[in-house]
Design a protein around this motif. Sequence first.
Motif, PDB file in Angstrom:
ATOM      1  N   PHE A 166      27.481 -10.349 -22.998  1.00  0.00           N
ATOM      2  CA  PHE A 166      28.172 -11.274 -22.009  1.00  0.00           C
ATOM      3  C   PHE A 166      29.235 -10.448 -21.228  1.00  0.00           C
ATOM      4  O   PHE A 166      30.231 -10.833 -20.909  1.00  0.00           O
ATOM      5  N   VAL A 167      28.914  -9.036 -20.928  1.00  0.00           N
ATOM      6  CA  VAL A 167      29.776  -8.283 -20.173  1.00  0.00           C
ATOM      7  C   VAL A 167      29.416  -8.620 -18.794  1.00  0.00           C
ATOM      8  O   VAL A 167      28.395  -8.668 -18.432  1.00  0.00           O
ATOM      9  N   PHE A 168      30.357  -8.091 -17.859  1.00  0.00           N
ATOM     10  CA  PHE A 168      30.287  -8.316 -16.322  1.00  0.00           C
ATOM     11  C   PHE A 168      28.909  -7.456 -15.931  1.00  0.00           C
ATOM     12  O   PHE A 168      28.157  -8.048 -15.131  1.00  0.00           O
ATOM     13  N   ASP A 169      28.935  -6.410 -16.255  1.00  0.00           N
ATOM     14  CA  ASP A 169      27.548  -5.537 -16.096  1.00  0.00           C
ATOM     15  C   ASP A 169      26.532  -6.007 -16.321  1.00  0.00           C
ATOM     16  O   ASP A 169      25.276  -6.275 -15.513  1.00  0.00           O
ATOM     17  N   LYS A 170      26.194  -6.655 -17.593  1.00  0.00           N
ATOM     18  CA  LYS A 170      25.019  -7.146 -18.131  1.00  0.00           C
ATOM     19  C   LYS A 170      24.671  -8.426 -17.297  1.00  0.00           C
ATOM     20  O   LYS A 170      23.505  -8.884 -17.427  1.00  0.00           O
ATOM     21  N   ILE A 189      25.234  -9.372 -14.504  1.00  0.00           N
ATOM     22  CA  ILE A 189      25.003  -9.118 -12.845  1.00  0.00           C
ATOM     23  C   ILE A 189      23.479  -8.585 -13.157  1.00  0.00           C
ATOM     24  O   ILE A 189      22.707  -9.231 -12.407  1.00  0.00           O
ATOM     25  N   PHE A 190      23.234  -7.728 -14.206  1.00  0.00           N
ATOM     26  CA  PHE A 190      21.850  -7.567 -14.306  1.00  0.00           C
ATOM     27  C   PHE A 190      20.863  -8.727 -14.747  1.00  0.00           C
ATOM     28  O   PHE A 190      19.718  -8.815 -14.259  1.00  0.00           O
ATOM     29  N   ILE A 191      21.463  -9.486 -15.574  1.00  0.00           N
ATOM     30  CA  ILE A 191      20.416 -10.744 -15.869  1.00  0.00           C
ATOM     31  C   ILE A 191      20.359 -11.664 -14.649  1.00  0.00           C
ATOM     32  O   ILE A 191      19.114 -12.278 -14.530  1.00  0.00           O
ATOM     33  N   VAL A 192      21.412 -11.921 -13.781  1.00  0.00           N
ATOM     34  CA  VAL A 192      21.325 -12.652 -12.834  1.00  0.00           C
ATOM     35  C   VAL A 192      20.378 -12.075 -11.800  1.00  0.00           C
ATOM     36  O   VAL A 192      19.336 -12.733 -11.202  1.00  0.00           O
ATOM     37  N   ALA A 193      20.455 -10.784 -11.598  1.00  0.00           N
ATOM     38  CA  ALA A 193      19.381 -10.138 -10.474  1.00  0.00           C
ATOM     39  C   ALA A 193      18.082 -10.011 -10.920  1.00  0.00           C
ATOM     40  O   ALA A 193      17.188 -10.351 -10.439  1.00  0.00           O
ATOM     41  N   ALA A 194      17.774  -9.753 -12.360  1.00  0.00           N
ATOM     42  CA  ALA A 194      16.269 -10.079 -12.868  1.00  0.00           C
ATOM     43  C   ALA A 194      15.763 -11.557 -12.804  1.00  0.00           C
ATOM     44  O   ALA A 194      14.539 -11.755 -12.245  1.00  0.00           O
ATOM     45  N   ALA A 195      16.632 -12.670 -12.814  1.00  0.00           N
ATOM     46  CA  ALA A 195      16.237 -13.810 -12.794  1.00  0.00           C
ATOM     47  C   ALA A 195      16.027 -14.443 -11.223  1.00  0.00           C
ATOM     48  O   ALA A 195      15.174 -14.735 -10.796  1.00  0.00           O
ATOM     49  N   CYS A 196      16.762 -13.596 -10.178  1.00  0.00           N
ATOM     50  CA  CYS A 196      16.452 -13.733  -9.011  1.00  0.00           C
ATOM     51  C   CYS A 196      15.193 -13.027  -8.569  1.00  0.00           C
ATOM     52  O   CYS A 196      14.648 -13.492  -7.795  1.00  0.00           O
ATOM     53  N   CYS A 197      15.063 -11.950  -9.072  1.00  0.00           N
ATOM     54  CA  CYS A 197      13.820 -11.297  -8.832  1.00  0.00           C
ATOM     55  C   CYS A 197      12.534 -11.819  -9.476  1.00  0.00           C
ATOM     56  O   CYS A 197      11.640 -12.079  -8.537  1.00  0.00           O
ATOM     57  N   LEU A 198      12.620 -12.659 -10.473  1.00  0.00           N
ATOM     58  CA  LEU A 198      11.625 -13.135 -11.257  1.00  0.00           C
ATOM     59  C   LEU A 198      11.231 -14.561 -10.192  1.00  0.00           C
ATOM     60  O   LEU A 198      10.337 -14.981  -9.925  1.00  0.00           O
ATOM     61  N   ALA A 199      12.490 -15.242  -9.707  1.00  0.00           N
ATOM     62  CA  ALA A 199      12.245 -16.490  -8.819  1.00  0.00           C
ATOM     63  C   ALA A 199      11.441 -15.943  -7.657  1.00  0.00           C
ATOM     64  O   ALA A 199      10.529 -16.856  -7.125  1.00  0.00           O
ATOM     65  N   TRP A 200      11.958 -15.040  -7.142  1.00  0.00           N
ATOM     66  CA  TRP A 200      11.224 -14.445  -5.788  1.00  0.00           C
ATOM     67  C   TRP A 200       9.967 -14.243  -6.042  1.00  0.00           C
ATOM     68  O   TRP A 200       9.073 -14.556  -5.291  1.00  0.00           O
ATOM     69  N   THR A 201       9.620 -13.322  -7.059  1.00  0.00           N
ATOM     70  CA  THR A 201       8.065 -13.146  -7.302  1.00  0.00           C
ATOM     71  C   THR A 201       7.158 -14.453  -7.646  1.00  0.00           C
ATOM     72  O   THR A 201       6.030 -14.480  -6.942  1.00  0.00           O
ATOM     73  N   TRP A 202       7.716 -15.392  -8.396  1.00  0.00           N
ATOM     74  CA  TRP A 202       7.085 -16.531  -8.652  1.00  0.00           C
ATOM     75  C   TRP A 202       6.963 -17.354  -7.232  1.00  0.00           C
ATOM     76  O   TRP A 202       5.749 -17.898  -6.986  1.00  0.00           O
ATOM     77  N   GLY A 203       7.637 -17.632  -6.455  1.00  0.00           N
ATOM     78  CA  GLY A 203       7.760 -17.944  -5.284  1.00  0.00           C
ATOM     79  C   GLY A 203       6.698 -17.199  -4.359  1.00  0.00           C
ATOM     80  O   GLY A 203       5.713 -17.985  -3.638  1.00  0.00           O
ATOM     81  N   SER A 204       6.691 -16.054  -4.453  1.00  0.00           N
ATOM     82  CA  SER A 204       5.533 -15.256  -3.382  1.00  0.00           C
ATOM     83  C   SER A 204       4.346 -15.471  -3.944  1.00  0.00           C
ATOM     84  O   SER A 204       3.214 -15.808  -3.243  1.00  0.00           O
ATOM     85  N   ILE A 205       4.069 -15.676  -5.259  1.00  0.00           N
ATOM     86  CA  ILE A 205       2.861 -15.870  -5.686  1.00  0.00           C
ATOM     87  C   ILE A 205       2.439 -17.175  -5.591  1.00  0.00           C
ATOM     88  O   ILE A 205       1.054 -17.378  -5.167  1.00  0.00           O
TER      89      ILE A 205
END
Length: 144
Positions: free
Chosen positions: A20-24, A26-42
């Motif tokens: 739970f470091v700030f960089d990680k 941010i990476f986890i939130v970005a990955a979650a956003c990408c997964l949500a966007w991909t799921w919505g596109s599909i």
Amino acid sequence: MSELKTKLRKVQYWLKHDLFVFDKIIFIVAAACCLAWTWGSIDSMSRNWSLSQELMNRQREKALLELEVETLELENEYYASAEYQELAARKYQNKMLPGETMIYLPDNSEHAINKHKMQDNNEPTITANEMSNLEQWLMFLFGA
């Protein structure tokens, strides 16, 4: 028991200082956003595909109904024509023109009835427009 406490403290330290470091985060939130966007596109692509299939089915049904309407209109025109009325009068009311004589023939034999039966199966069929694979993808992706 102390080993369990030690392991729990190590996990707690790892979560707090390594995961739970700030960089990680941010990476986890970005990955979650990408997964949500991909799921919505599909999901939207699959919905568009099913809607395009439904549209194509309805267009086929519309074309079939238009052909039936045209056929019925032509049939109505034929029934209203003088030619049909004359033939119907001759057939059902035994009417004839002056100078004509009626000849009554016997019914056809079984051989004569079945002679052309195989050729009478020429029913009109509607063929769907065959599209190439590229045209199908363009229709699916862009609706064109």
